[in-house]
Design an enzyme around this catalytic site. Structure first.
Site, PDB file in Angstrom:
ATOM      1  N   ASP A   1      39.153  28.746 116.253  1.00 47.92           N
ATOM      2  CA  ASP A   1      37.850  29.148 115.746  1.00 47.92           C
ATOM      3  C   ASP A   1      37.208  29.945 116.869  1.00 47.92           C
ATOM      4  O   ASP A   1      36.887  29.394 117.934  1.00 47.92           O
ATOM      5  CB  ASP A   1      37.013  27.911 115.391  1.00 47.92           C
ATOM      6  CG  ASP A   1      35.618  28.277 114.893  1.00 47.92           C
ATOM      7  OD1 ASP A   1      35.192  29.428 115.109  1.00 47.92           O
ATOM      8  OD2 ASP A   1      34.953  27.414 114.299  1.00 47.92           O
TER       9      ASP A   1
ATOM     10  N   TYR B   1      26.037  42.498 109.751  1.00 50.73           N
ATOM     11  CA  TYR B   1      27.363  43.057 110.069  1.00 50.73           C
ATOM     12  C   TYR B   1      27.213  44.281 110.979  1.00 50.73           C
ATOM     13  O   TYR B   1      27.894  44.395 111.996  1.00 50.73           O
ATOM     14  CB  TYR B   1      28.082  43.417 108.765  1.00 50.73           C
ATOM     15  CG  TYR B   1      29.541  43.771 108.930  1.00 50.73           C
ATOM     16  CD1 TYR B   1      30.493  42.782 109.183  1.00 50.73           C
ATOM     17  CD2 TYR B   1      29.977  45.089 108.817  1.00 50.73           C
ATOM     18  CE1 TYR B   1      31.837  43.106 109.318  1.00 50.73           C
ATOM     19  CE2 TYR B   1      31.321  45.422 108.946  1.00 50.73           C
ATOM     20  CZ  TYR B   1      32.244  44.430 109.198  1.00 50.73           C
ATOM     21  OH  TYR B   1      33.582  44.749 109.333  1.00 50.73           O
TER      22      TYR B   1
ATOM     23  N   LYS C   1      28.740  44.568 114.760  1.00 52.18           N
ATOM     24  CA  LYS C   1      29.797  45.551 115.040  1.00 52.18           C
ATOM     25  C   LYS C   1      29.309  46.622 116.021  1.00 52.18           C
ATOM     26  O   LYS C   1      30.079  47.153 116.820  1.00 52.18           O
ATOM     27  CB  LYS C   1      30.307  46.167 113.739  1.00 52.18           C
ATOM     28  CG  LYS C   1      31.055  45.166 112.843  1.00 52.18           C
ATOM     29  CD  LYS C   1      32.295  44.615 113.517  1.00 52.18           C
ATOM     30  CE  LYS C   1      33.138  43.749 112.606  1.00 52.18           C
ATOM     31  NZ  LYS C   1      34.344  43.224 113.268  1.00 52.18           N
TER      32      LYS C   1
HETATM   33  P1  NAD Z   1      40.464  39.510 106.558  1.00 48.62           P
HETATM   34  O1  NAD Z   1      39.311  38.781 105.956  1.00 48.62           O
HETATM   35  O2  NAD Z   1      41.698  39.639 105.791  1.00 48.62           O
HETATM   36  O3  NAD Z   1      40.835  38.902 107.983  1.00 48.62           O
HETATM   37  C1  NAD Z   1      39.899  38.343 108.842  1.00 48.62           C
HETATM   38  C2  NAD Z   1      40.520  37.100 109.454  1.00 48.62           C
HETATM   39  O4  NAD Z   1      39.572  36.522 110.367  1.00 48.62           O
HETATM   40  C3  NAD Z   1      40.830  36.026 108.408  1.00 48.62           C
HETATM   41  O5  NAD Z   1      42.154  35.571 108.531  1.00 48.62           O
HETATM   42  C4  NAD Z   1      39.820  34.940 108.694  1.00 48.62           C
HETATM   43  O6  NAD Z   1      40.255  33.633 108.380  1.00 48.62           O
HETATM   44  C5  NAD Z   1      39.621  35.127 110.193  1.00 48.62           C
HETATM   45  N1  NAD Z   1      38.423  34.453 110.675  1.00 48.62           N
HETATM   46  C6  NAD Z   1      37.197  34.387 110.097  1.00 48.62           C
HETATM   47  N2  NAD Z   1      36.393  33.591 110.809  1.00 48.62           N
HETATM   48  C7  NAD Z   1      37.110  33.153 111.868  1.00 48.62           C
HETATM   49  C8  NAD Z   1      36.831  32.300 112.972  1.00 48.62           C
HETATM   50  N3  NAD Z   1      35.629  31.719 113.125  1.00 48.62           N
HETATM   51  N4  NAD Z   1      37.793  32.064 113.874  1.00 48.62           N
HETATM   52  C9  NAD Z   1      39.034  32.638 113.728  1.00 48.62           C
HETATM   53  N5  NAD Z   1      39.360  33.430 112.703  1.00 48.62           N
HETATM   54  C10 NAD Z   1      38.399  33.685 111.784  1.00 48.62           C
HETATM   55  O7  NAD Z   1      39.882  40.959 106.904  1.00 48.62           O
HETATM   56  P2  NAD Z   1      40.459  42.162 107.795  1.00 48.62           P
HETATM   57  O8  NAD Z   1      40.123  43.413 107.090  1.00 48.62           O
HETATM   58  O9  NAD Z   1      41.858  41.919 108.195  1.00 48.62           O
HETATM   59  O10 NAD Z   1      39.480  42.065 109.059  1.00 48.62           O
HETATM   60  C11 NAD Z   1      39.937  42.223 110.392  1.00 48.62           C
HETATM   61  C12 NAD Z   1      38.823  42.865 111.206  1.00 48.62           C
HETATM   62  O11 NAD Z   1      38.598  44.201 110.746  1.00 48.62           O
HETATM   63  C13 NAD Z   1      37.460  42.170 111.099  1.00 48.62           C
HETATM   64  O12 NAD Z   1      36.858  42.094 112.377  1.00 48.62           O
HETATM   65  C14 NAD Z   1      36.666  43.090 110.200  1.00 48.62           C
HETATM   66  O13 NAD Z   1      35.277  42.987 110.413  1.00 48.62           O
HETATM   67  C15 NAD Z   1      37.217  44.434 110.585  1.00 48.62           C
HETATM   68  N6  NAD Z   1      37.019  45.487 109.580  1.00 48.62           N
HETATM   69  C16 NAD Z   1      37.526  45.374 108.333  1.00 48.62           C
HETATM   70  C17 NAD Z   1      37.338  46.396 107.420  1.00 48.62           C
HETATM   71  C18 NAD Z   1      37.914  46.356 106.026  1.00 48.62           C
HETATM   72  O14 NAD Z   1      37.581  47.229 105.222  1.00 48.62           O
HETATM   73  N7  NAD Z   1      38.745  45.393 105.682  1.00 48.62           N
HETATM   74  C19 NAD Z   1      36.598  47.524 107.794  1.00 48.62           C
HETATM   75  C20 NAD Z   1      36.096  47.609 109.080  1.00 48.62           C
HETATM   76  C21 NAD Z   1      36.312  46.584 109.974  1.00 48.62           C
END
Ligand code: NAD
Length: 250
Positions: free
Chosen positions: A65, A157, A161
């Site tokens: 976490d 958010y 970010k």
């Molecule tokens: P996702 O939701 O599939 O993956 C995020 C992961 O983070 C999940 O496995 C979740 O369980 C984990 N997580 C959440 N809270 C947590 C905690 N307290 N401790 C440990 N793990 C935790 O989404 P993703 O798209 O793979 O996101 C990855 C990164 O990319 C994130 O930081 C997200 O903000 C960023 N992002 C995503 C997008 C998009 O469009 N998907 C766009 C810009 C940025």
């Protein structure tokens, strides 16, 4: 095949989405990887899937976490004990929300700041001493295009970010003497479970506004993370790599 040969990486939020894609790509280039997540079952399944495919124990799943300092200490210790050190940290874990300033509750604010912002700081704080022991390192912090530009409905958010963007530059300057490079990645629309916070009707305008007219597969971010993690990026630190199909170019 060997772009990360001999390197050891820790990826937060590695159970699914972009983190899992990065773990697959890293292992394919010779790295050994610890993936940490709060989704314990999915984290184990992801690790088992990658290990099964390559026939070796190159990925270790771990409960992490990112808001808890003790979890980070255990994660870094696991990298050192199981694989012999730590060279690469991907601060990838994150959560989204789609609420404006007045609509966001204090609990929601604290939760997103703790995960997206404090989690990144805690990760770097715990990883740096281990990287120093190896004489170098690479940290990649996953921000967002929402860390570069504003929109009307994701206040907390955006706040987190944007903070990750400058925290990255501060760390890049502080740790340059230790040969630890620190860079941020700014994804646009990436097709992962995170997008479940928006409806298809809410998502379509974002895709329409993207010059490449599509969302990306998580690997399309993963290859960029891999580049920054590798020695190919040896002169790249404090930079921000935008992976958004042109969204913020307009
Ligand atoms: P996702 O939701 O599939 O993956 C995020 C992961 O983070 C999940 O496995 C979740 O369980 C984990 N997580 C959440 N809270 C947590 C905690 N307290 N401790 C440990 N793990 C935790 O989404 P993703 O798209 O793979 O996101 C990855 C990164 O990319 C994130 O930081 C997200 O903000 C960023 N992002 C995503 C997008 C998009 O469009 N998907 C766009 C810009 C940025």
């Amino acid at each position: 095949m060997d772009r990360l040969k001999g390197k050891i990486a820790l990826i937060s939020g590695g159970a699914r989405g972009q983190g899992a894609a990065e773990a697959r790509l890293f292992v394919g280039e010779g790295a050994r990887v610890v993936i940490g997540d709060v989704l314990d079952d999915q984290c184990r399944e992801t690790a088992a899937g990658i290990n099964g495919k390559i026939g070796a124990k190159s990925v270790i799943p771990l409960h992490l976490d990112v808001t808890r300092a003790v979890d980070w200490r255990v994660a870094v210790e696991s990298c050192q004990r199981e694989f012999g050190g730590l060279d690469i940290l991907v601060n990838n874990a994150g959560i989204a929300n789609v609420k404006g300033i007045e609509e966001t509750s204090e609990e929601e604010w604290d939760s997103i700041v703790n995960i997206n912002q404090k989690g990144v700081w805690l990760g770097m704080k715990n990883a740096v001493p281990a990287m120093r022991k190896r004489g170098a390192g690479s940290i990649i912090n996953i921000s967002s295009i929402y860390g570069l530009i504003g929109s009307s409905g994701s206040a907390a958010y955006h706040g987190t970010k944007g903070a990750v963007r400058l925290l990255t530059k501060a760390a890049a300057i502080q740790y340059a003497p230790d040969k630890i490079r620190v860079n941020s990645i700014h994804p646009g629309v990436i097709l992962t479970p995170m997008l479940e916070v928006v409806t298809p009707e809410e998502l379509q305008p974002l895709i329409d506004a993207t010059p490449l007219k599509r969302g990306a597969q998580p690997e399309e971010v993963g290859w960029c993370v891999l580049f920054l993690a590798s020695d190919e990026a040896s002169y790249v630190t404090g930079s921000e790599l935008v992976v958004d199909g042109g969204y913020t170019a307009q």
